[in-house]
Design a protein around this motif. Structure first.
Motif, PDB file in Angstrom:
ATOM      1  N   ALA A 187       0.217   1.815  -1.706  1.00 39.38           N
ATOM      2  CA  ALA A 187      -0.913   2.750  -1.772  1.00 39.38           C
ATOM      3  C   ALA A 187      -2.178   1.930  -1.591  1.00 39.38           C
ATOM      4  O   ALA A 187      -2.364   0.917  -2.275  1.00 39.38           O
ATOM      5  N   HIS A 188      -2.997   2.322  -0.641  1.00 43.08           N
ATOM      6  CA  HIS A 188      -4.200   1.531  -0.418  1.00 43.08           C
ATOM      7  C   HIS A 188      -5.271   1.901  -1.444  1.00 43.08           C
ATOM      8  O   HIS A 188      -5.279   3.015  -1.975  1.00 43.08           O
ATOM      9  N   ALA A 189      -6.118   0.921  -1.727  1.00 45.85           N
ATOM     10  CA  ALA A 189      -7.205   1.172  -2.680  1.00 45.85           C
ATOM     11  C   ALA A 189      -8.306   0.152  -2.453  1.00 45.85           C
ATOM     12  O   ALA A 189      -8.157  -0.785  -1.654  1.00 45.85           O
ATOM     13  N   HIS A 190      -9.376   0.296  -3.165  1.00 46.43           N
ATOM     14  CA  HIS A 190     -10.613  -0.466  -2.954  1.00 46.43           C
ATOM     15  C   HIS A 190     -10.425  -1.970  -3.243  1.00 46.43           C
ATOM     16  O   HIS A 190      -9.829  -2.342  -4.257  1.00 46.43           O
ATOM     17  N   ALA A 191     -10.951  -2.794  -2.357  1.00 50.66           N
ATOM     18  CA  ALA A 191     -10.795  -4.242  -2.480  1.00 50.66           C
ATOM     19  C   ALA A 191     -11.536  -4.798  -3.690  1.00 50.66           C
ATOM     20  O   ALA A 191     -11.179  -5.862  -4.224  1.00 50.66           O
ATOM     21  N   GLY A 192     -12.572  -4.118  -4.143  1.00 54.35           N
ATOM     22  CA  GLY A 192     -13.333  -4.618  -5.286  1.00 54.35           C
ATOM     23  C   GLY A 192     -12.909  -3.986  -6.592  1.00 54.35           C
ATOM     24  O   GLY A 192     -12.836  -4.649  -7.629  1.00 54.35           O
TER      25      GLY A 192
ATOM     26  N   THR B  10      -9.967  -2.646  -7.526  1.00 57.36           N
ATOM     27  CA  THR B  10      -8.561  -2.688  -7.977  1.00 57.36           C
ATOM     28  C   THR B  10      -8.151  -4.094  -8.418  1.00 57.36           C
ATOM     29  O   THR B  10      -8.147  -5.015  -7.598  1.00 57.36           O
ATOM     30  N   PRO B  11      -7.852  -4.287  -9.709  1.00 53.72           N
ATOM     31  CA  PRO B  11      -7.404  -5.617 -10.176  1.00 53.72           C
ATOM     32  C   PRO B  11      -6.153  -6.073  -9.424  1.00 53.72           C
ATOM     33  O   PRO B  11      -5.359  -5.259  -8.949  1.00 53.72           O
ATOM     34  N   MET B  12      -5.977  -7.399  -9.366  1.00 53.76           N
ATOM     35  CA  MET B  12      -4.888  -7.957  -8.565  1.00 53.76           C
ATOM     36  C   MET B  12      -3.509  -7.527  -9.063  1.00 53.76           C
ATOM     37  O   MET B  12      -2.580  -7.376  -8.260  1.00 53.76           O
ATOM     38  N   ASP B  13      -3.348  -7.369 -10.371  1.00 58.41           N
ATOM     39  CA  ASP B  13      -1.993  -7.176 -10.895  1.00 58.41           C
ATOM     40  C   ASP B  13      -1.516  -5.726 -10.831  1.00 58.41           C
ATOM     41  O   ASP B  13      -0.402  -5.447 -11.237  1.00 58.41           O
ATOM     42  N   VAL B  14      -2.339  -4.817 -10.340  1.00 55.13           N
ATOM     43  CA  VAL B  14      -1.860  -3.427 -10.256  1.00 55.13           C
ATOM     44  C   VAL B  14      -1.782  -2.939  -8.814  1.00 55.13           C
ATOM     45  O   VAL B  14      -1.596  -1.759  -8.554  1.00 55.13           O
ATOM     46  N   ARG B  15      -1.920  -3.836  -7.884  1.00 52.22           N
ATOM     47  CA  ARG B  15      -1.958  -3.406  -6.478  1.00 52.22           C
ATOM     48  C   ARG B  15      -0.558  -3.098  -5.928  1.00 52.22           C
ATOM     49  O   ARG B  15       0.411  -3.741  -6.323  1.00 52.22           O
ATOM     50  N   ARG B  16      -0.517  -2.177  -5.023  1.00 48.18           N
ATOM     51  CA  ARG B  16       0.724  -1.900  -4.268  1.00 48.18           C
ATOM     52  C   ARG B  16       0.403  -2.154  -2.798  1.00 48.18           C
ATOM     53  O   ARG B  16       0.166  -1.229  -2.027  1.00 48.18           O
ATOM     54  N   ASP B  17       0.361  -3.436  -2.455  1.00 51.36           N
ATOM     55  CA  ASP B  17      -0.148  -3.895  -1.146  1.00 51.36           C
ATOM     56  C   ASP B  17       1.023  -3.996  -0.151  1.00 51.36           C
ATOM     57  O   ASP B  17       1.833  -4.928  -0.205  1.00 51.36           O
TER      58      ASP B  17
ATOM     59  N   PHE C 253       1.026  -4.620   3.020  1.00 49.43           N
ATOM     60  CA  PHE C 253       0.964  -5.772   3.923  1.00 49.43           C
ATOM     61  C   PHE C 253       1.585  -7.005   3.282  1.00 49.43           C
ATOM     62  O   PHE C 253       2.329  -7.742   3.933  1.00 49.43           O
ATOM     63  N   LEU C 254       1.272  -7.238   1.994  1.00 51.03           N
ATOM     64  CA  LEU C 254       1.835  -8.432   1.343  1.00 51.03           C
ATOM     65  C   LEU C 254       3.356  -8.330   1.224  1.00 51.03           C
ATOM     66  O   LEU C 254       4.062  -9.327   1.394  1.00 51.03           O
ATOM     67  N   ALA C 255       3.854  -7.140   0.949  1.00 46.61           N
ATOM     68  CA  ALA C 255       5.313  -6.965   0.906  1.00 46.61           C
ATOM     69  C   ALA C 255       5.921  -7.268   2.273  1.00 46.61           C
ATOM     70  O   ALA C 255       6.960  -7.939   2.387  1.00 46.61           O
TER      71      ALA C 255
ATOM     72  N   THR D 148     -12.487  -3.459   3.485  1.00 49.24           N
ATOM     73  CA  THR D 148     -12.793  -3.191   2.076  1.00 49.24           C
ATOM     74  C   THR D 148     -11.641  -2.563   1.305  1.00 49.24           C
ATOM     75  O   THR D 148     -11.831  -2.029   0.218  1.00 49.24           O
ATOM     76  N   ALA D 149     -10.446  -2.596   1.874  1.00 47.70           N
ATOM     77  CA  ALA D 149      -9.279  -2.065   1.143  1.00 47.70           C
ATOM     78  C   ALA D 149      -8.052  -2.902   1.481  1.00 47.70           C
ATOM     79  O   ALA D 149      -7.983  -3.496   2.556  1.00 47.70           O
ATOM     80  N   PHE D 150      -7.096  -2.966   0.526  1.00 42.59           N
ATOM     81  CA  PHE D 150      -5.790  -3.495   0.920  1.00 42.59           C
ATOM     82  C   PHE D 150      -4.973  -2.339   1.481  1.00 42.59           C
ATOM     83  O   PHE D 150      -5.332  -1.174   1.322  1.00 42.59           O
ATOM     84  N   ASN D 151      -3.863  -2.693   2.137  1.00 42.78           N
ATOM     85  CA  ASN D 151      -3.160  -1.708   2.964  1.00 42.78           C
ATOM     86  C   ASN D 151      -2.028  -1.003   2.220  1.00 42.78           C
ATOM     87  O   ASN D 151      -1.193  -1.655   1.593  1.00 42.78           O
TER      88      ASN D 151
END
Ligand code: ZN
Length: 417
Positions: free
Chosen positions: A225-230, A232-239, A241-243, A276-279
């Motif tokens: 789920a994409h969300a704001h780059a600023g 969203t804390p690192m440990d709750v992201r569902r990125d 692209f990184l997966a 400004t967002a992760f993917n």
């Protein structure tokens, strides 16, 4: 010229290659695209060379393949194959080396008394450069061409494949009748440039090809789920692209740990793909290749398992969709052994390797015991005007094909009748 000199004139094959480069190439490379005038010019040149060999007859089959026959006592035969066609701006050796080497072998062996018949085939449209369907003539002959799957193909100018073939006297719906030509075939031989870097890195002129890789090609979709780059804390992201990126590394590492396989992530798309967002979405294409079907299946299972584990760790989901697959095609074990001995005798050292690209030999291997020789490609480069192989290695390869043909005729005579 009436002497019964059985030696293959390897230098003449190289001269022929240079002459064809002059006749059918320009400053951008070879221009022998199938079903074009330049291709016909190359084939006319070949036809004249073949017609000049005593006792050799030349015919074109229902798929547009050219067959030259040097008869023996028996109708059963060994085939040498190649293709005169090239990609646009192609190399001077791809395919045409096989034909010109075969021409010299035919010229040398035709006058000799022989139990079996020897044939040379110039396959029509190996490259598929104009319509996108490779191995057209050889697949028609092998019985794997479905006319309905190529009927609607068009070239850049909107000409349909059936119309282009018809302009050259080929009826697409009768192309499969070419397969009658294989009745009595005992073996198929092909010499080709490697088109890759392996032999050059080993400093060897020649290698024996074990077969062509099977391919598994998939689309792999990671969903987070994409969300704001600023915000969203690192440990709750569902990125997603990184997966996907971690999975791509896992695919690569798995392939590196195995012998002679390939895994390639080619296409990559992300969404939303803004700064400004992760993917939340990332899609990869994965192309996996191996010669052993079990290895290929295990590579796929391993990659799917790794992607699921990594996706879960990244809070994402993953879905796989197959784009295309083809099974590995192994060449004949006995012919591989014969070819290996030939290469050792002619070049000193042999090396066995799989082929990444498909070749007409892969189609023939479905119907006839088959083997291929590879000759070194400088820089591993092909399908460009830079494609090259030193003349002395080309000559060695022509001599090797001659010797392979002799020994295969003897083998086929002993085992085939
Ligand atoms: Zn080729």
């Amino acid at each position: 010229m009436a002497t019964r000199e059985p030696t293959v004139d390897a230098a003449r094959a190289v001269e022929g290659l240079r002459e064809l480069r002059r006749l059918t190439g320009d400053e951008d490379g070879a221009q022998r695209v199938a079903w074009t005038d330049t291709w016909i010019a190359a084939r006319d040149w070949l036809r004249a060379e073949l017609d000049a060999i005593d006792g050799v007859t030349v015919e074109t089959d229902q798929a547009g393949n050219t067959w030259a026959t040097a008869p023996g006592d028996s109708d059963r035969f060994v085939i040498i194959g190649g293709h005169m066609d090239s990609v646009p701006d192609g190399g001077w050796l791809d395919g045409v080396l096989n034909v010109l080497a075969g021409l010299e072998v035919l010229r040398a062996l035709a006058p000799e008394p022989r139990a079996l018949t020897l044939k040379l085939v110039d396959w029509a449209d190996e490259e598929g450069a104009r319509f996108g369907r490779s191995l057209l003539g050889s697949s028609a002959c092998a019985g794997t061409l479905d006319p309905d799957r190529v009927r609607d193909l068009t070239d850049r100018d909107g000409v349909t494949l059936p119309d282009a073939l018809a302009a050259h006297g080929v009826d697409l719906d009768r192309a499969g009748e070419s397969g009658e030509r294989l009745e009595g075939a005992l073996a198929y031989l092909e010499l080709h440039i490697e088109q890759g870097p392996v032999l050059e890195r080993l400093d060897l002129p020649l290698g024996v090809v074990l077969g062509t890789f099977g391919v598994q090609r998939h689309r792999v979709r990671f969903k987070g789920a994409h969300a704001h780059a600023g915000a969203t804390p690192m440990d709750v992201r569902r990125d997603a692209f990184l997966a996907a990126a971690r999975s791509a590394l896992a695919f690569r590492d798995d392939a590196l740990a195995r012998e002679d396989v390939r895994a390639t992530v080619g296409g990559v798309t992300v969404s939303p793909g803004i700064v400004t967002a992760f993917n939340g979405l990332c899609e990869l294409t994965l192309d996996q290749r191996a010669l052993d079907p079990e290895v290929l299946a295990d590579m796929l299972a391993t990659a799917q398992e790794a992607s699921r584990r990594i996706a879960a760790e990244e809070g994402c989901e993953v879905a796989w969709e197959r784009i295309w697959e083809i099974e590995p095609i192994r060449f004949d074990d006995q012919l591989i052994d014969i070819a290996d001995a030939v290469v050792e005798d002619v070049a000193g050292t042999s090396h066995r390797l799989p082929s990444g690209p498909l070749h007409d030999a892969a189609e023939m291997a479905r119907r006839v015991p088959t083997v291929m020789l590879f000759v070194k490609s400088l820089g591993g480069v092909s399908h460009t005007k830079e494609e090259d192989t030193p003349a002395e290695d080309l000559e060695t390869s022509v001599r090797a094909l001659g010797e392979l043909t002799r020994r295969t005729l003897a083998w086929a005579e002993a085992s085939g009748s």
